[in-house]
Enzyme design. Structure first.
Site, PDB file in Angstrom:
ATOM      1  N   TYR A  27      47.783  33.110  38.799  1.00  0.00           N
ATOM      2  CA  TYR A  27      47.240  31.762  38.592  1.00  0.00           C
ATOM      3  C   TYR A  27      47.857  30.732  39.541  1.00  0.00           C
ATOM      4  O   TYR A  27      47.614  29.543  39.400  1.00  0.00           O
ATOM      5  CB  TYR A  27      47.480  31.299  37.151  1.00  0.00           C
TER       6      TYR A  27
ATOM      7  N   ASP B  79      49.330  46.779  28.187  1.00  0.00           N
ATOM      8  CA  ASP B  79      48.177  47.410  27.510  1.00  0.00           C
ATOM      9  C   ASP B  79      48.596  47.969  26.155  1.00  0.00           C
ATOM     10  O   ASP B  79      47.922  47.787  25.142  1.00  0.00           O
ATOM     11  CB  ASP B  79      47.507  48.475  28.401  1.00  0.00           C
TER      12      ASP B  79
END
Ligand code: NAD
Length: 362
Positions: free
Chosen positions: A124, A224
């Protein structure tokens, strides 16, 4: 006057939920003066900047701000005010507590997680190379030359910087937060098995700093696996500290565990300045309808009151919000079992009920 606080009402549903929240804060009786400044699409049209001087000066002066959501129009030159503020003031820590309140519909009970997200770097950071541009092709050639990896020429690229400084700041912040708020464990989340030089660096810093806090349990998880664990066994986790992208995704996942955006508060905190705002956006379709739930911003105000050491006011406000939700009578449509329930009240009436409850509790 004990506290002067910058108030940015925002746009869309922002002004309605800030009005409701200000009333609830004031009902606790704390000595507060609001320094009201405006930012958003209308100000951009007038002043040509997403971050007007009045906002910058006010936050520099007061150090603490409470902010309503601000719309980022899609497909114009208008960049996100929210991202601009986080960058400008180096508000590197995004803190999102996700806690179950009785009466909020959710598939889960007794959730009590705190997501701490790095706010300034990672994918970002805004270092992007557009498909087909000369710089992009040059970078692709450079990578082939240096790493012998051929990236497809028809690619766009986003660079992922993760620094020792940024990682130290956010990880230390998480452990300090855990200590101050008497939390038992901090979990560092990463994908160091694949991205060795960015997430690997983050994990090394995590382990080094964790060793300095022997009073707080620590562990790390691959992102994950972390998602699956949060869905299956959220009670095993406490404070989570993550780089920007994983933090963004997991804070919405955690908001989902507690019943959605209407009840998810947040804070953006730097070394000098702290800005408190709900996780949700400006929900433009509900603008001016006196319909949406003010809880997320009110709970952000609870975080703000704790931050400025008004612990008693924070506890009373949180108790009042939770008991109005638990009673389930004076609540907005999204907190009713049936979203079309005609007994649902508006933003303002829910705030009235919370103000009455604060008076009872004080
Ligand atoms: P949103 O959070 O504004 O709304 C999505 C949906 O969530 C709404 O339509 C509504 O059904 C529900 N919702 C949101 N807040 C609610 C509340 N308080 N009570 C009840 N229901 C609520 O997300 P979006 O539609 O993706 O974004 C709208 C605008 O807000 C965009 O311009 C976006 O850029 C901006 N945004 C701003 C911030 C911020 O100011 N920090 C954060 C996120 C999005």
């Amino acid at each position: 006057m004990k506290h002067i606080i910058t108030l940015i009402p925002g746009d869309g549903i922002g002004p309605e939920i800030t009005e409701a929240t200000v009333r609830a804060i004031e009902a606790t009786g704390i000595d507060i003066k609001w320094d009201v400044v405006q930012a958003g699409a209308e100000v951009y049209e007038k002043e040509g900047t997403v971050l007007p001087d009045a906002v910058v000066e006010s936050l520099k002066r007061n150090k603490i701000g409470l902010k309503g959501p601000i719309t980022t129009p899609v497909g114009t030159g208008f960049r996100s005010v929210n991202v601009a503020m986080r960058k400008f003031f180096n508000l590197y820590a995004c803190v999102r507590p996700c806690k179950s309140y009785k009466g909020v519909r959710s598939r889960y009970e007794n959730i009590d997680l705190v997501i701490i997200r790095e706010n300034t770097e990672d994918l970002y950071a805004g270092v992007e190379f557009e498909l087909g541009k000369p710089d992009t092709l040059e970078l692709i050639d450079f990578i082939k030359e240096k790493n012998n990896i051929q990236i497809r020429k028809d690619s766009g690229l986003t660079i992922k910087p993760i620094s020792v400084t940024g990682s130290e700041n956010i990880i230390r912040f998480a452990f300090e937060y855990a200590r101050k708020n008497k939390r038992r464990k901090v979990t560092g989340v990463h994908k160091a098995n694949i991205m060795k030089y960015t997430d690997g660096l983050y994990l090394d810093v995590f382990r080094r700093i964790a060793a300095e806090y022997s009073d707080i349990e620590s562990e790390d998880r691959i992102v994950d696996n972390m998602c699956m664990q949060l869905v299956q066994k959220p009670e095993l986790y406490d404070v989570l500290v993550l780089p920007n992208l994983y933090g963004d995704i997991l804070s919405d996942l955690a908001a989902g565990l507690i019943g959605g955006l209407g009840v998810a508060p947040g804070a953006n905190i730097g070394d000098e300045i702290a800005l408190f705002e709900a996780t949700h956006g400006s929900a433009p379709k509900y603008k001016g309808l006196n319909k949406v739930n003010p809880t997320a911003l009110m709970l952000s105000a609870v975080l703000m009151l704790r931050h400025i050491n008004e612990i008693k006011a924070a506890d009373i406000l949180e108790k009042a919000i939770s008991s109005v939700i638990k009673e389930g009578k004076y609540v907005t449509y999204d907190l009713k079992a049936d979203r079309n329930d005609p007994t649902a009240v508006g933003t303002s009436e829910m705030a009235d009920a919370i103000v009455r409850k604060i008076k009872e509790l004080s």
